[in-house]
Design a protein around this motif. Structure first.
Motif, PDB file in Angstrom:
ATOM      1  N   ALA A 165      44.051  13.011  23.549  1.00 48.46           N
ATOM      2  CA  ALA A 165      43.151  11.972  23.018  1.00 48.46           C
ATOM      3  C   ALA A 165      43.028  10.819  24.012  1.00 48.46           C
ATOM      4  O   ALA A 165      41.950  10.255  24.190  1.00 48.46           O
ATOM      5  N   ARG A 166      44.134  10.504  24.665  1.00 42.72           N
ATOM      6  CA  ARG A 166      44.103   9.400  25.636  1.00 42.72           C
ATOM      7  C   ARG A 166      43.186   9.696  26.817  1.00 42.72           C
ATOM      8  O   ARG A 166      42.741   8.782  27.496  1.00 42.72           O
ATOM      9  N   GLN A 167      42.922  10.992  27.069  1.00 44.86           N
ATOM     10  CA  GLN A 167      42.027  11.361  28.182  1.00 44.86           C
ATOM     11  C   GLN A 167      40.560  11.373  27.747  1.00 44.86           C
ATOM     12  O   GLN A 167      39.696  11.718  28.538  1.00 44.86           O
ATOM     13  N   CYS A 168      40.306  11.036  26.479  1.00 44.98           N
ATOM     14  CA  CYS A 168      38.956  11.240  25.951  1.00 44.98           C
ATOM     15  C   CYS A 168      38.333   9.941  25.436  1.00 44.98           C
ATOM     16  O   CYS A 168      39.028   9.015  25.052  1.00 44.98           O
ATOM     17  N   ALA A 169      36.999   9.930  25.452  1.00 44.28           N
ATOM     18  CA  ALA A 169      36.258   8.739  25.015  1.00 44.28           C
ATOM     19  C   ALA A 169      36.092   8.697  23.504  1.00 44.28           C
ATOM     20  O   ALA A 169      35.849   7.633  22.934  1.00 44.28           O
ATOM     21  N   ALA A 170      36.192   9.842  22.875  1.00 45.01           N
ATOM     22  CA  ALA A 170      36.038   9.895  21.413  1.00 45.01           C
ATOM     23  C   ALA A 170      36.716  11.156  20.895  1.00 45.01           C
ATOM     24  O   ALA A 170      36.898  12.125  21.640  1.00 45.01           O
ATOM     25  N   VAL A 171      37.082  11.116  19.614  1.00 43.05           N
ATOM     26  CA  VAL A 171      37.690  12.284  18.973  1.00 43.05           C
ATOM     27  C   VAL A 171      36.868  12.640  17.739  1.00 43.05           C
ATOM     28  O   VAL A 171      36.560  11.776  16.915  1.00 43.05           O
ATOM     29  N   LEU A 180      29.656  15.026   0.806  1.00 40.56           N
ATOM     30  CA  LEU A 180      28.706  15.238   1.907  1.00 40.56           C
ATOM     31  C   LEU A 180      28.974  14.276   3.057  1.00 40.56           C
ATOM     32  O   LEU A 180      28.266  14.306   4.068  1.00 40.56           O
ATOM     33  N   ALA A 181      29.970  13.444   2.913  1.00 42.41           N
ATOM     34  CA  ALA A 181      30.148  12.332   3.861  1.00 42.41           C
ATOM     35  C   ALA A 181      31.143  12.642   4.970  1.00 42.41           C
ATOM     36  O   ALA A 181      32.087  13.424   4.791  1.00 42.41           O
ATOM     37  N   TYR A 182      30.910  11.999   6.107  1.00 42.45           N
ATOM     38  CA  TYR A 182      31.922  11.970   7.167  1.00 42.45           C
ATOM     39  C   TYR A 182      32.992  10.950   6.781  1.00 42.45           C
ATOM     40  O   TYR A 182      32.739  10.027   6.017  1.00 42.45           O
ATOM     41  N   LYS A 183      34.159  11.110   7.363  1.00 47.97           N
ATOM     42  CA  LYS A 183      35.265  10.215   7.012  1.00 47.97           C
ATOM     43  C   LYS A 183      35.487   9.202   8.133  1.00 47.97           C
ATOM     44  O   LYS A 183      35.724   9.596   9.281  1.00 47.97           O
ATOM     45  N   THR A 184      35.389   7.925   7.782  1.00 40.05           N
ATOM     46  CA  THR A 184      35.573   6.878   8.783  1.00 40.05           C
ATOM     47  C   THR A 184      36.887   6.114   8.567  1.00 40.05           C
ATOM     48  O   THR A 184      37.218   5.241   9.355  1.00 40.05           O
ATOM     49  N   ALA A 185      37.592   6.424   7.497  1.00 42.47           N
ATOM     50  CA  ALA A 185      38.903   5.790   7.294  1.00 42.47           C
ATOM     51  C   ALA A 185      39.798   6.730   6.499  1.00 42.47           C
ATOM     52  O   ALA A 185      39.327   7.436   5.598  1.00 42.47           O
ATOM     53  N   ARG A 186      41.044   6.758   6.915  1.00 42.82           N
ATOM     54  CA  ARG A 186      42.045   7.524   6.171  1.00 42.82           C
ATOM     55  C   ARG A 186      43.273   6.655   5.995  1.00 42.82           C
ATOM     56  O   ARG A 186      43.609   5.874   6.876  1.00 42.82           O
ATOM     57  N   LYS A 187      43.952   6.840   4.883  1.00 50.76           N
ATOM     58  CA  LYS A 187      45.190   6.092   4.698  1.00 50.76           C
ATOM     59  C   LYS A 187      46.316   6.659   5.550  1.00 50.76           C
ATOM     60  O   LYS A 187      46.317   7.850   5.878  1.00 50.76           O
ATOM     61  N   GLY A 188      47.264   5.802   5.870  1.00 51.73           N
ATOM     62  CA  GLY A 188      48.501   6.250   6.493  1.00 51.73           C
ATOM     63  C   GLY A 188      49.400   6.843   5.421  1.00 51.73           C
ATOM     64  O   GLY A 188      49.282   6.511   4.241  1.00 51.73           O
ATOM     65  N   SER A 301      37.542   1.364  12.686  1.00 52.00           N
ATOM     66  CA  SER A 301      37.403   0.476  13.842  1.00 52.00           C
ATOM     67  C   SER A 301      35.939   0.370  14.243  1.00 52.00           C
ATOM     68  O   SER A 301      35.093   1.142  13.769  1.00 52.00           O
ATOM     69  N   ALA A 302      35.652  -0.555  15.133  1.00 53.33           N
ATOM     70  CA  ALA A 302      34.276  -0.701  15.635  1.00 53.33           C
ATOM     71  C   ALA A 302      33.837   0.593  16.317  1.00 53.33           C
ATOM     72  O   ALA A 302      32.688   1.020  16.179  1.00 53.33           O
ATOM     73  N   GLY A 333      43.500  13.071  12.821  1.00 52.59           N
ATOM     74  CA  GLY A 333      42.691  11.923  13.231  1.00 52.59           C
ATOM     75  C   GLY A 333      43.444  10.606  13.072  1.00 52.59           C
ATOM     76  O   GLY A 333      43.164   9.641  13.790  1.00 52.59           O
ATOM     77  N   ASN A 334      44.404  10.591  12.149  1.00 48.47           N
ATOM     78  CA  ASN A 334      45.203   9.368  11.999  1.00 48.47           C
ATOM     79  C   ASN A 334      45.910   9.017  13.298  1.00 48.47           C
ATOM     80  O   ASN A 334      46.005   7.851  13.679  1.00 48.47           O
ATOM     81  N   PHE A 335      46.432  10.043  13.984  1.00 49.20           N
ATOM     82  CA  PHE A 335      47.191   9.790  15.225  1.00 49.20           C
ATOM     83  C   PHE A 335      46.284   9.252  16.323  1.00 49.20           C
ATOM     84  O   PHE A 335      46.633   8.311  17.031  1.00 49.20           O
ATOM     85  N   THR A 336      45.108   9.875  16.467  1.00 46.89           N
ATOM     86  CA  THR A 336      44.242   9.489  17.583  1.00 46.89           C
ATOM     87  C   THR A 336      43.611   8.120  17.329  1.00 46.89           C
ATOM     88  O   THR A 336      43.484   7.316  18.252  1.00 46.89           O
ATOM     89  N   ALA A 337      43.253   7.850  16.069  1.00 51.04           N
ATOM     90  CA  ALA A 337      42.671   6.544  15.739  1.00 51.04           C
ATOM     91  C   ALA A 337      43.696   5.435  15.997  1.00 51.04           C
ATOM     92  O   ALA A 337      43.345   4.368  16.493  1.00 51.04           O
ATOM     93  N   ALA A 338      44.963   5.734  15.666  1.00 52.39           N
ATOM     94  CA  ALA A 338      45.996   4.714  15.846  1.00 52.39           C
ATOM     95  C   ALA A 338      46.211   4.379  17.321  1.00 52.39           C
ATOM     96  O   ALA A 338      46.724   3.309  17.656  1.00 52.39           O
ATOM     97  N   LEU A 339      45.805   5.279  18.218  1.00 51.03           N
ATOM     98  CA  LEU A 339      45.904   5.000  19.660  1.00 51.03           C
ATOM     99  C   LEU A 339      44.751   4.111  20.136  1.00 51.03           C
ATOM    100  O   LEU A 339      44.704   3.709  21.291  1.00 51.03           O
ATOM    101  N   GLY A 340      43.788   3.892  19.250  1.00 49.77           N
ATOM    102  CA  GLY A 340      42.634   3.088  19.628  1.00 49.77           C
ATOM    103  C   GLY A 340      41.473   3.917  20.170  1.00 49.77           C
ATOM    104  O   GLY A 340      40.490   3.361  20.649  1.00 49.77           O
ATOM    105  N   VAL A 341      41.584   5.244  20.097  1.00 49.76           N
ATOM    106  CA  VAL A 341      40.478   6.100  20.550  1.00 49.76           C
ATOM    107  C   VAL A 341      39.506   6.267  19.368  1.00 49.76           C
ATOM    108  O   VAL A 341      39.926   6.696  18.288  1.00 49.76           O
ATOM    109  N   PRO A 342      38.224   5.921  19.552  1.00 47.47           N
ATOM    110  CA  PRO A 342      37.277   6.049  18.443  1.00 47.47           C
ATOM    111  C   PRO A 342      37.312   7.455  17.856  1.00 47.47           C
ATOM    112  O   PRO A 342      37.189   8.447  18.593  1.00 47.47           O
ATOM    113  N   THR A 343      37.503   7.553  16.551  1.00 46.65           N
ATOM    114  CA  THR A 343      37.727   8.841  15.893  1.00 46.65           C
ATOM    115  C   THR A 343      36.823   8.961  14.675  1.00 46.65           C
ATOM    116  O   THR A 343      36.755   8.043  13.869  1.00 46.65           O
TER     117      THR A 343
END
Ligand SMILES: [Zn+2]
Length: 380
Positions: A165-171, A180-188, A301-302, A333-343
């Motif tokens: 994930a750190r090597q990538c611009a998005a996940v 029908l929705a995409y998920k933009t937030a998940r709980k820890g 995140s933004a 996705g929780n792991f990659t989002a927590a690194l700050g990579v847009p997910t």
């Protein structure tokens, strides 16, 4: 290139996609059976060879191997774009033999089968999106990571997921959509196990000598329930408990397993503090707490919001509305989002009944969702 080029190609591939999906569903792959998950690995690896994938198998002992597939080494202008990570898993919650009771079945516009929703369609759909973009010479650098332990906590795959994930611009996470929705937030997610030790005694003969672990646990559970704070998205659920040996014995042990969910990463320290501060009221009882938070929350995140807006625009071009949703469930996705990579998560199938006997996907969404994924990968 436009979405108009992608859609007919995805539609033309639908029959082949369904054949593959069936093949993959019929290779059962429970997380705790290495050989089984490795068979699913073999099948997917074979499919990716004609696509020019670079295949790396991260060998595992306890779990199936983890498959890292790299695509997009071409000369088209998009090959200069930053790499993105597609995240999926090949393991399912279904033990070997489930197919006999829950076979592949197509009925009323739905397809049933173990793992079809979570998440074998997501895997097949990603490969199809990559195939179509390759045909159109519009593929950018993509890493597809398929792990083998997602359903049991992603312990061995987490470091690999995070490194890639750190090597990538998005996940983009290939888990099922939320409705029908995409998920933009998940709980820890966390689990805290409570172990209370008391002092056993005969409840008739020697009552005063006893110190009940069961009673102490009951007091603790009441306290723990008060940690829930819905306003900040924190829930605490003592889902399982037990203790004691017989009704005429004052219990010398009791235990509980507590599920914790938090919406904000900033809440993690507070939750840990609340649990670590727990004490027994009865000084003769002892409390031990094991566990903690194991998946950080995926906050909206933004960067995630930006990905969602792109997806919504592409869906609009394809002729359907795409909503976003938050969920209490965790994913990789929780792991990659927590690194700050847009997910962005939930890019897989539309359906219902993950982990349940009625698990199914809805056929009419397969083509549009795959086209949408292709558009997102291309970065339209
Ligand atoms: Zn899943």
């Amino acid at each position: 290139m436009q979405m108009l080029d992608i859609m007919p190609r995805v539609a033309a591939g639908e029959v082949a996609l369904l054949q593959r999906l069936r093949q993959l569903v019929e290779v059962e792959s429970p997380s705790d059976d290495k050989a089984a998950v490795d068979r699913a690995n073999d099948l997917v690896s074979a499919w990716t060879q004609p696509l020019g994938a670079t295949i790396k198998r991260h060998r595992q002992r306890a779990y199936g191997d983890i498959l890292e597939l790299r695509f997009g080494a071409s000369k088209n202008p998009r090959s200069k774009r930053p790499r993105i990570l597609l995240l999926g898993h090949l393991d399912t919650v279904w033990p070997l033999g489930t197919l006999a009771k829950m076979p592949w079945k197509e009925a009323d516009g739905k397809i049933y089968g173990p793992g079809v929703l979570d998440m074998k369609f997501g895997v097949v759909s990603a490969l199809e999106a990559i195939r179509v973009l390759t045909e159109l010479d519009a593929l950018r650098p993509v890493t597809l990571l398929l792990n083998s332990d997602e359903e049991v906590g992603s312990e061995v795959s987490r470091p690999i997921t995070e490194k890639l994930a750190r090597q990538c611009a998005a996940v983009f996470v290939l888990e099922p959509a939320q409705g029908l929705a995409y998920k933009t937030a998940r709980k820890g997610v966390g689990q805290f196990d409570l172990r209370v030790t008391g002092v056993a005694a005969h409840s008739g003969v020697d009552f005063a000598a006893g110190h009940s672990a069961v009673l102490e646990l009951a007091r603790l559970l009441e306290k723990i329930a008060s940690f829930t704070d819905l306003r900040v998205g924190r829930t605490v659920n003592p889902g399982v408990f037990g203790g004691g040996t017989r009704s005429n014995v004052i219990a010398d042990h009791a235990w509980a397993e507590v599920d914790v969910r938090i919406a904000k990463a900033s809440d993690a320290a507070k939750v840990e503090r609340l649990f670590r501060a727990l004490k027994c009221e009865d000084k003769h009882c002892k409390l031990k707490i094991i566990g903690g938070l194991n998946r950080p929350p995926m906050e909206r995140s933004a960067g995630t919001a930006r990905l969602y807006k792109q997806a919504r625009a592409i869906a609009h071009d394809l002729g359907f509305a795409l909503d976003e949703a938050a969920t209490g469930g965790g994913s990789d996705g929780n792991f990659t989002a927590a690194l700050g990579v847009p997910t962005l998560d939930g890019l897989g199938a539309v359906g219902e009944g993950a982990h349940a006997a009625h698990e199914h996907i809805v056929v009419e969404h397969l083509v549009p969702r795959t086209a949408l994924l292709a558009g997102l990968i291309a970065g339209l």
